[in-house]
Motif scaffolding. Structure first.
Motif, PDB file in Angstrom:
ATOM      1  N   LEU A 165      -1.836 -22.216  -9.033  1.00  0.00           N
ATOM      2  CA  LEU A 165      -1.348 -22.407  -7.670  1.00  0.00           C
ATOM      3  C   LEU A 165       0.178 -22.446  -7.722  1.00  0.00           C
ATOM      4  N   ALA A 166       0.789 -21.684  -6.840  1.00  0.00           N
ATOM      5  CA  ALA A 166       2.246 -21.541  -6.930  1.00  0.00           C
ATOM      6  C   ALA A 166       2.938 -22.896  -6.882  1.00  0.00           C
ATOM      7  N   LEU A 167       2.495 -23.767  -5.993  1.00  0.00           N
ATOM      8  CA  LEU A 167       3.194 -25.043  -5.841  1.00  0.00           C
ATOM      9  C   LEU A 167       3.040 -25.931  -7.077  1.00  0.00           C
ATOM     10  N   SER A 168       2.000 -25.673  -7.870  1.00  0.00           N
ATOM     11  CA  SER A 168       1.841 -26.461  -9.098  1.00  0.00           C
ATOM     12  C   SER A 168       2.882 -26.059 -10.142  1.00  0.00           C
ATOM     13  N   ALA A 169       3.497 -24.908  -9.926  1.00  0.00           N
ATOM     14  CA  ALA A 169       4.531 -24.443 -10.861  1.00  0.00           C
ATOM     15  C   ALA A 169       5.931 -24.813 -10.372  1.00  0.00           C
ATOM     16  N   MET A 192      -1.063 -22.302   8.738  1.00  0.00           N
ATOM     17  CA  MET A 192      -1.144 -23.298   7.652  1.00  0.00           C
ATOM     18  C   MET A 192       0.265 -23.780   7.294  1.00  0.00           C
ATOM     19  N   ALA A 193       0.362 -25.078   7.002  1.00  0.00           N
ATOM     20  CA  ALA A 193       1.673 -25.649   6.681  1.00  0.00           C
ATOM     21  C   ALA A 193       2.195 -25.050   5.380  1.00  0.00           C
ATOM     22  N   LYS A 194       3.495 -24.868   5.368  1.00  0.00           N
ATOM     23  CA  LYS A 194       4.112 -24.331   4.157  1.00  0.00           C
ATOM     24  C   LYS A 194       4.914 -25.425   3.460  1.00  0.00           C
ATOM     25  N   LYS A 195       5.077 -25.251   2.171  1.00  0.00           N
ATOM     26  CA  LYS A 195       5.898 -26.199   1.412  1.00  0.00           C
ATOM     27  C   LYS A 195       6.912 -25.421   0.588  1.00  0.00           C
ATOM     28  N   LYS A 196       7.984 -26.113   0.268  1.00  0.00           N
ATOM     29  CA  LYS A 196       9.046 -25.431  -0.465  1.00  0.00           C
ATOM     30  C   LYS A 196       8.690 -25.315  -1.946  1.00  0.00           C
ATOM     31  N   ASP A 237       9.400 -20.885   1.084  1.00  0.00           N
ATOM     32  CA  ASP A 237       8.390 -21.696   1.745  1.00  0.00           C
ATOM     33  C   ASP A 237       7.069 -20.970   1.579  1.00  0.00           C
ATOM     34  N   VAL A 238       6.120 -21.608   0.911  1.00  0.00           N
ATOM     35  CA  VAL A 238       4.855 -20.918   0.631  1.00  0.00           C
ATOM     36  C   VAL A 238       3.665 -21.760   1.082  1.00  0.00           C
ATOM     37  N   GLU A 239       2.584 -21.064   1.394  1.00  0.00           N
ATOM     38  CA  GLU A 239       1.352 -21.761   1.759  1.00  0.00           C
ATOM     39  C   GLU A 239       0.754 -22.419   0.521  1.00  0.00           C
ATOM     40  N   GLU A 240       0.087 -23.542   0.763  1.00  0.00           N
ATOM     41  CA  GLU A 240      -0.465 -24.293  -0.375  1.00  0.00           C
ATOM     42  C   GLU A 240      -1.475 -23.486  -1.170  1.00  0.00           C
ATOM     43  N   SER A 241      -2.119 -22.543  -0.494  1.00  0.00           N
ATOM     44  CA  SER A 241      -3.180 -21.779  -1.171  1.00  0.00           C
ATOM     45  C   SER A 241      -2.631 -20.606  -1.990  1.00  0.00           C
ATOM     46  N   MET A 242      -1.345 -20.353  -1.889  1.00  0.00           N
ATOM     47  CA  MET A 242      -0.818 -19.170  -2.609  1.00  0.00           C
ATOM     48  C   MET A 242      -0.831 -19.383  -4.107  1.00  0.00           C
ATOM     49  N   ARG A 243      -1.214 -18.333  -4.797  1.00  0.00           N
ATOM     50  CA  ARG A 243      -1.182 -18.365  -6.255  1.00  0.00           C
ATOM     51  C   ARG A 243       0.198 -17.894  -6.730  1.00  0.00           C
TER      52      ARG A 243
END
Ligand code: FES
Ligand code: FES
Length: 159
Positions: free
Chosen positions: A65-69, A1-5, A18-24
């Motif tokens: 969701l981690a990326l939302s933070a 799965m693609a990761k985002k910073k 760099d984390v997966e979009e699904s990570m909390r």
């Protein structure tokens, strides 16, 4: 799965991962940053064991969701005090025997901290409301509420 910073400030330290979009947020704290003081109980937003402070508000990190933070400021129990200098709320929990097994304690402490940062002299009702999302199976809550009241007094006495 693609990761985002993901960029966060956690307990005063800037991090980039760099984390997966699904990570909390909970997963990032525990699995990427090894901040295992934050607990996972229910995983569905009902127990408060995973409570951290995000941008000044207590949140269930299992529901974020981690990326939302991204860009946020996160405080966890590891940043609350040190062995040599406990946070007033930690001292008060010890003095009032406000913990037994301790599983709920990191979340309780962070809910209490968020409350006291916002309201330096909360009423008993406000304290109960602030910890209403934090379940404790051991203490019956009386000592916890007393500890938070006492912590408010200690903080105010510190000036
Ligand atoms: S683990 Fe997040 S609310 Fe229970
Ligand atoms: S001290 Fe055991 S759940 Fe609260």
């Amino acid at each position: 799965m693609a990761k985002k910073k993901l960029r966060l400030t956690v307990n005063g330290h800037r991090i980039e991962k760099d984390v997966e979009e699904s990570m909390r947020l909970l997963d990032v704290l525990r699995e990427e940053l090894f901040l295992t003081g934050t607990k996972e109980g229910c995983g569905i937003g009902e127990c408060g064991a995973c409570t951290v402070v995000l941008d000044g508000k207590a949140v269930n990190s299992c529901m974020v969701l981690a990326l939302s933070a991204d860009g946020g400021i996160v405080e966890t129990v590891e940043g609350l005090g040190s062995r040599s200098k406990l946070h007033p709320v930690q001292e008060a929990f010890l003095d009032h025997h406000a913990l037994q097994c301790g599983f709920c304690t990191p979340g309780m402490l962070m809910s209490a901290k968020a409350l006291l940062d916002e309201n330096s002299n909360p009423s008993e009702e406000e304290i109960k409301e602030a910890i209403s999302g934090n379940l404790c199976r051991c203490t019956g809550y009386v000592q916890i509420v007393d500890a938070i009241k006492d912590a408010a007094g200690r903080r105010n006495n510190l000036g």
